[in-house]
Scaffold this active site. Structure first.
Site, mmCIF file in Angstrom:
data_model
loop_
_atom_site.group_PDB
_atom_site.id
_atom_site.type_symbol
_atom_site.label_atom_id
_atom_site.label_comp_id
_atom_site.label_asym_id
_atom_site.label_seq_id
_atom_site.Cartn_x
_atom_site.Cartn_y
_atom_site.Cartn_z
ATOM 1 N N CYS A 127 38.826 70.710 22.653
ATOM 2 C CA CYS A 127 38.883 70.176 24.014
ATOM 3 C C CYS A 127 40.308 69.678 24.310
ATOM 4 O O CYS A 127 41.262 70.437 24.159
ATOM 5 C CB CYS A 127 37.825 69.086 24.173
ATOM 6 N N ASP A 185 31.956 77.928 29.573
ATOM 7 C CA ASP A 185 32.712 76.680 29.643
ATOM 8 C C ASP A 185 33.325 76.526 31.036
ATOM 9 O O ASP A 185 34.247 77.262 31.387
ATOM 10 C CB ASP A 185 33.816 76.705 28.580
ATOM 11 N N HIS A 216 31.030 74.649 26.624
ATOM 12 C CA HIS A 216 32.099 73.773 26.152
ATOM 13 C C HIS A 216 31.550 72.874 25.042
ATOM 14 O O HIS A 216 30.390 72.480 25.047
ATOM 15 C CB HIS A 216 32.605 72.918 27.317
#
Length: 249
Positions: A127, A185, A216
């Site tokens: 991330c 995502d 995600h």
């Protein structure tokens, strides 16, 4: 390998004070390559600790810095809930880009000099941390970077002012990189992934690219988005990269 996961070091960072780096490393004697592991926006959560331990058990000295050390007391962990997400995102866009880069330089220097380290270095991140792992790999002496669903690279919006230069600096990259994205995502849509890949091609980067049927944060081993099968596959890609780049003669 049996590991140690109870150590940390408060590493000085120029201009911002100490940064706590949590250390995971083989418990036995010997020296091992170092991996600077950048977390999500929530800092060093239990899933991050478990993933760091897994990497360390394969024969690496893994350091996980607290990415918001200037803004939160040492040891702060943000929760995987709406307030935690809001705070993490606010800090992601409230911290100066130069601060993220200074953290990377300090973390890499710490791992390079650690008595249990060979001095060979890679970066890893998820991330926000995927973006930070890539930027850290722009530093000399980093052999590889594993970047999982890195946010804000395609949009150039990391840090205070939301105007990072990561795409512009890709031509400086010497490390070999691994990029892994989930096709579901929303933070890095197809068009954004295409921007990143086109730039990697433009600069002639050495990279490996995977897009998987996942959301995600599919590596996070708690919550509804965790995919255990893809987790194992992705860890395999990472270990292959680190084995190829950090253990070469």
């Amino acid at each position: 390998m049996i590991i140690r996961s109870d150590e940390f070091e408060d590493v000085p960072v120029a201009g911002s004070g100490p940064m706590r780096v949590h250390l995971f490393r083989p418990a036995g004697p010997g020296r091992f390559p170092g991996v600077l592991f950048f977390s999500e926006i929530y800092q060093v959560t239990d899933p991050i600790r478990r993933l760091a331990a897994l990497l360390a058990g394969q024969g690496y000295v893994v350091g996980v810095p607290e990415v918001y050390h200037e803004h939160e007391p040492p040891g702060t962990v943000l929760r995987y809930d709406a307030p935690g997400t809001d705070r993490g995102n606010a800090l992601k866009f409230g911290k100066a880009l130069a601060g993220f880069d200074a953290d990377a330089a300090a973390g890499l220097a710490f791992l390079r000099a650690h008595p249990a380290s060979t001095g060979r270095l890679a970066t890893f991140g998820v991330c926000l941390g995927g973006h930070l792992a890539f930027r850290a790999a722009l530093h000399p002496g980093v052999s590889a970077a594993a970047c999982f669903y890195p946010t804000d690279i395609h949009s150039g919006t990391l840090g205070l002012g939301r105007a990072d230069d990561t795409l512009a600096r890709m031509g400086e990259l010497e490390a070999e990189t691994l990029f892994v994205f989930g096709r579901r995502d929303p933070h890095v849509p197809f068009a954004g992934r295409e921007v990143i890949r086109a730039r990697l091609e433009e600069v002639g980067a050495r990279y490996e690219w995977h897009e998987v049927e996942a959301a995600h944060a599919f590596l996070r081993d708690e919550g509804p988005r965790f995919d255990p099968a893809l987790f194992l596959q992705a860890v395999g890609w990472t270990l292959a990269l680190f084995g190829r780049t950090l253990h070469a003669a």
